[in-house]
Structures are given as C-alpha cells and as structure tokens.
Design an enzyme around this catalytic site. Structure first.
Site, mmCIF file in Angstrom:
data_model
loop_
_atom_site.group_PDB
_atom_site.id
_atom_site.type_symbol
_atom_site.label_atom_id
_atom_site.label_comp_id
_atom_site.label_asym_id
_atom_site.label_seq_id
_atom_site.Cartn_x
_atom_site.Cartn_y
_atom_site.Cartn_z
ATOM 1 N N TYR A 139 7.658 30.800 35.473
ATOM 2 C CA TYR A 139 8.434 29.557 35.519
ATOM 3 C C TYR A 139 9.027 29.354 36.923
ATOM 4 O O TYR A 139 8.932 28.278 37.516
ATOM 5 C CB TYR A 139 9.536 29.645 34.450
ATOM 6 C CG TYR A 139 10.402 28.432 34.287
ATOM 7 C CD1 TYR A 139 10.075 27.427 33.381
ATOM 8 C CD2 TYR A 139 11.582 28.284 35.027
ATOM 9 C CE1 TYR A 139 10.879 26.312 33.222
ATOM 10 C CE2 TYR A 139 12.399 27.176 34.866
ATOM 11 C CZ TYR A 139 12.050 26.189 33.965
ATOM 12 O OH TYR A 139 12.855 25.092 33.818
ATOM 13 N N VAL A 195 -0.006 16.318 30.479
ATOM 14 C CA VAL A 195 -0.061 16.348 31.951
ATOM 15 C C VAL A 195 -0.970 17.455 32.488
ATOM 16 O O VAL A 195 -1.290 17.471 33.679
ATOM 17 C CB VAL A 195 1.345 16.472 32.587
ATOM 18 C CG1 VAL A 195 2.208 15.268 32.272
ATOM 19 C CG2 VAL A 195 2.031 17.786 32.186
ATOM 20 N N THR A 239 19.181 22.174 26.375
ATOM 21 C CA THR A 239 18.052 21.532 25.684
ATOM 22 C C THR A 239 17.293 22.610 24.903
ATOM 23 O O THR A 239 17.551 23.804 25.078
ATOM 24 C CB THR A 239 17.075 20.887 26.693
ATOM 25 O OG1 THR A 239 16.488 21.948 27.462
ATOM 26 C CG2 THR A 239 17.773 19.912 27.628
ATOM 27 N N LYS A 269 8.294 26.463 39.739
ATOM 28 C CA LYS A 269 9.346 25.572 40.254
ATOM 29 C C LYS A 269 9.443 25.645 41.780
ATOM 30 O O LYS A 269 9.694 24.629 42.437
ATOM 31 C CB LYS A 269 10.686 25.918 39.605
ATOM 32 C CG LYS A 269 10.724 25.650 38.089
ATOM 33 C CD LYS A 269 10.380 24.218 37.727
ATOM 34 C CE LYS A 269 10.548 23.920 36.240
ATOM 35 N NZ LYS A 269 10.159 22.549 35.891
ATOM 36 N N ASN A 283 8.508 15.211 34.852
ATOM 37 C CA ASN A 283 9.525 16.039 34.204
ATOM 38 C C ASN A 283 8.960 17.047 33.204
ATOM 39 O O ASN A 283 9.613 18.054 32.920
ATOM 40 C CB ASN A 283 10.509 15.086 33.501
ATOM 41 C CG ASN A 283 11.377 15.781 32.480
ATOM 42 O OD1 ASN A 283 12.365 16.435 32.825
ATOM 43 N ND2 ASN A 283 11.017 15.668 31.202
HETATM 44 N N1 LIG Z 1 16.899 22.799 30.268
HETATM 45 C C1 LIG Z 1 17.138 23.417 31.414
HETATM 46 O O1 LIG Z 1 18.054 24.247 31.555
HETATM 47 C C2 LIG Z 1 16.293 23.108 32.620
HETATM 48 C C3 LIG Z 1 16.716 23.601 33.854
HETATM 49 C C4 LIG Z 1 15.952 23.344 34.976
HETATM 50 C C5 LIG Z 1 14.790 22.598 34.873
HETATM 51 N N2 LIG Z 1 14.394 22.136 33.661
HETATM 52 C C6 LIG Z 1 13.146 21.365 33.615
HETATM 53 O O2 LIG Z 1 13.383 20.099 33.051
HETATM 54 C C7 LIG Z 1 12.181 19.618 32.453
HETATM 55 C C8 LIG Z 1 12.478 19.154 31.033
HETATM 56 O O3 LIG Z 1 12.904 20.277 30.289
HETATM 57 P P1 LIG Z 1 13.837 20.187 28.995
HETATM 58 O O4 LIG Z 1 14.872 21.201 29.184
HETATM 59 O O5 LIG Z 1 14.197 18.781 28.741
HETATM 60 O O6 LIG Z 1 12.804 20.744 27.903
HETATM 61 P P2 LIG Z 1 12.449 20.202 26.428
HETATM 62 O O7 LIG Z 1 11.662 21.320 25.835
HETATM 63 O O8 LIG Z 1 13.650 19.716 25.733
HETATM 64 O O9 LIG Z 1 11.502 18.951 26.713
HETATM 65 C C9 LIG Z 1 10.259 19.101 27.352
HETATM 66 C C10 LIG Z 1 9.367 17.918 26.999
HETATM 67 O O10 LIG Z 1 8.125 18.091 27.704
HETATM 68 C C11 LIG Z 1 7.063 17.809 26.803
HETATM 69 N N3 LIG Z 1 5.840 18.504 27.234
HETATM 70 C C12 LIG Z 1 5.576 19.827 27.162
HETATM 71 N N4 LIG Z 1 4.324 20.070 27.597
HETATM 72 C C13 LIG Z 1 3.788 18.874 27.956
HETATM 73 C C14 LIG Z 1 2.537 18.470 28.474
HETATM 74 N N5 LIG Z 1 1.556 19.353 28.681
HETATM 75 N N6 LIG Z 1 2.327 17.162 28.744
HETATM 76 C C15 LIG Z 1 3.308 16.257 28.496
HETATM 77 N N7 LIG Z 1 4.501 16.568 27.981
HETATM 78 C C16 LIG Z 1 4.752 17.869 27.726
HETATM 79 C C17 LIG Z 1 7.570 18.313 25.452
HETATM 80 O O11 LIG Z 1 6.824 17.757 24.369
HETATM 81 C C18 LIG Z 1 9.023 17.854 25.499
HETATM 82 O O12 LIG Z 1 9.173 16.539 25.020
HETATM 83 C C19 LIG Z 1 11.180 20.778 32.534
HETATM 84 O O13 LIG Z 1 10.350 20.604 33.651
HETATM 85 C C20 LIG Z 1 12.083 21.979 32.726
HETATM 86 O O14 LIG Z 1 11.415 23.049 33.356
HETATM 87 C C21 LIG Z 1 15.119 22.361 32.523
#
Ligand SMILES: NC(=O)c1ccc[n+]([C@@H]2O[C@H](COP(=O)([O-])OP(=O)(O)OC[C@H]3O[C@@H](n4cnc5c(N)ncnc54)[C@H](O)[C@@H]3O)[C@@H](O)[C@H]2O)c1
Length: 253
Positions: free
Chosen positions: A152, A61, A187, A156, A87
């Site tokens: 980060y 992305v 995660t 956001k 996402n």
């Molecule tokens: N886990 C949490 O506590 C939490 C809380 C708030 C927000 N989020 C947000 O949720 C989203 C998903 O996070 P997660 O916790 O599932 O993380 P994760 O690390 O388990 O998964 C992230 C996914 O994004 C993919 N990715 C990374 N860089 C990429 C790129 N340049 N292009 C395409 N894909 C890419 C990775 O390969 C992976 O499959 C993120 O935006 C994260 O900031 C997570």
C-alpha cells in the site's frame, strides 16, 4: 450549496462510499455535475442518486480500457471532463516476508495502476480541451515507512511521484495535478482491518491514532480540500502533495 464548480463535470473513481462518496457529495454541493464511478456499480448508482447532479457508472480502474470508455461516455454526454478524482483504492495487512506476490500485485493493480489509467485518460482529454484539474488520492504512507502495508505504502509513494510527473508534463496545457495525502480516516478501508492490524502490531489502533493524530479523521476533514484543488481557487497549485492528517506526518515522536 455554492456555485464554485458550476458547469464543471467531474469523475470520482471509487465514489460509491468512504472518501470518494464524501468528495462526490462535496463537489456536487459546489455545483459540479458528478459521475460516481466504482467497481460496485450498484453502490455508484445509489450514491449518485443522492446527489443533485449525479450519475453512476460501473468501472474497474484496474482495466485501462474501462477507464478509457468511462472518459468517452462522460465526454459524449456532457462534453470535456474538467475534474478527475482518482480515488479508488484497497488495502490489506501482511508483513513483507509473508506477503504473496499475488497480494502485492492486487494492491498495486488498484492503487497505482488504476491511478495511472485514471490520470492518463483524464489528462489526455483535458490537455486537448483547454485544461482541467486532476486529484489523486495518495496517503501519508507515501512518505514514511509503515509496517504491514508495504504494498500500500509503495503504491502511494508511486502515486505521489506520478502526480508530480503528470503535473510537469501537462503544465503548459492547463492541467493541474495534485495529490491528497490523508492520515487515518474512519472508513471501511481502515475500520474493517482494525483487528488484523492490532493483533499483528500488538498495539491498540485507537491509542496509536490518539497519540499520533489526536483523533480519527473523518471524510469531511478531507473533502473540502478536494473541492479547493478542483476549483480555480487553487489555480497556482500543481504537482503538490497535500497532507491532511491532524499533524501525524509532522511528528518525530
Ligand atoms: N481511509 C483512510 O484512512 C485513507 C487514508 C489515506 C488514503 N486513503 C485512500 O483513499 C481512497 C479511498 O479510500 P476509503 O478509505 O474511502 O476506502 P473505502 O473502502 O471506504 O472505499 C473505496 C472505494 O473504492 C472502490 N474500489 C475498490 N476497488 C476498485 C476498483 N478496482 N475500481 C473502482 N473502484 C474500486 C470500492 O468499491 C469503494 O467504493 C483510497 O485510495 C485509499 O487508499 C484512505
């Protein structure tokens, strides 16, 4: 299995694992055709192979052209995209004073610029094709200060702002744009950074989470909200940021 999203085509970026995988699975279980897009192309294929109507695609992305091509590829195969879940995201841990510009940029590149490209190409397509639903993945860190993850949190906050502006720009074109703002979810993004976070903060993450959130969230605490926001059930919701954090953001103490 429901038919809530029957005949809808969805793209989930960062869908190979974590929250994206759970959301792709929930959209699929609601009847949508789901394209799992991820920088990890093999992971995307593997996740897609577990869905009833899933397809995998490699997409970074950070590269606006790749996102544009993804939209074109999906549209050519299945017609206009109805649902985009922007996402994909990454995290790292560093105090501001010690954070290099390269580290700052690397997180902004994925977490803000990547969402911009996903929103822009999906919204443009949807606005010209009768509408759709865009869901961005923000975080409660977009609302409050967070030590060690300033890059980060800034990204956001930017995602929430972009979400609101996009919702206003496309209001008259049937494109709804909403953000999901999770608290701590179990995660790899969080679990892989526990030792770094704990040693820098000097507190146990388990204790912090227990005190502020009650428990660590699961991906299945979040995925149903994405289905709601993707569906007609949320037809009057746009430009909003929906918090899913067990009450963490509401607490003063
Ligand atoms: N886990 C949490 O506590 C939490 C809380 C708030 C927000 N989020 C947000 O949720 C989203 C998903 O996070 P997660 O916790 O599932 O993380 P994760 O690390 O388990 O998964 C992230 C996914 O994004 C993919 N990715 C990374 N860089 C990429 C790129 N340049 N292009 C395409 N894909 C890419 C990775 O390969 C992976 O499959 C993120 O935006 C994260 O900031 C997570």
């Amino acid at each position: 299995m429901t038919e809530l999203l029957k005949d809808k085509t969805a793209i989930v970026t960062g869908g190979a694992k974590g929250l994206g995988k759970a959301i792709a699975t929930a959209l699929d279980a609601s009847g949508a055709r789901v394209v799992v897009a991820d920088i990890d192309g093999d992971g995307a294929q593997q996740t897609a192979s577990q869905l009833s109507h899933g397809e995998g695609a490699a997409c970074d992305v950070r590269d606006d052209k790749q996102v544009e091509e993804l939209l074109g590829w999906v549209t050519q195969r299945h017609g206009p995209v109805d649902i985009m879940v922007a996402n994909a995201g990454i995290a790292s841990v560093a105090p501001i004073a010690e954070m290099s510009q390269a580290e700052w940029r690397s997180v902004l590149d994925v977490n803000l610029d990547g969402v911009y490209s996903s929103v822009r190409h999906a919204g443009r397509s949807m606005a010209g094709n009768g509408g759709g639903a865009i869901i961005t993945m923000a975080s409660i860190t977009g609302f409050a200060g967070s030590p060690l993850i300033s890059h980060y949190a800034a990204a956001k906050a930017g995602v929430i702002s972009l979400t609101r502006s996009a919702a206003v720009e496309w209001r008259d074109h049937g494109v709804r744009v909403n953000a999901i703002c999770p608290g701590f979810i179990g995660t790899d993004l969080v679990l892989d950074r526990v030792p770094e976070f704990e040693s820098a903060l000097g507190v146990s993450l388990n204790d912090l989470i227990a005190q502020k959130q009650g428990r660590l969230g699961t991906v299945d605490d979040v995925a149903p909200l994405a289905v709601f926001l993707a569906s007609e059930r949320s037809r009057f919701c746009s430009g909003s940021a929906f918090v899913v954090d067990g009450g963490m953001d509401a607490a003063l103490v």
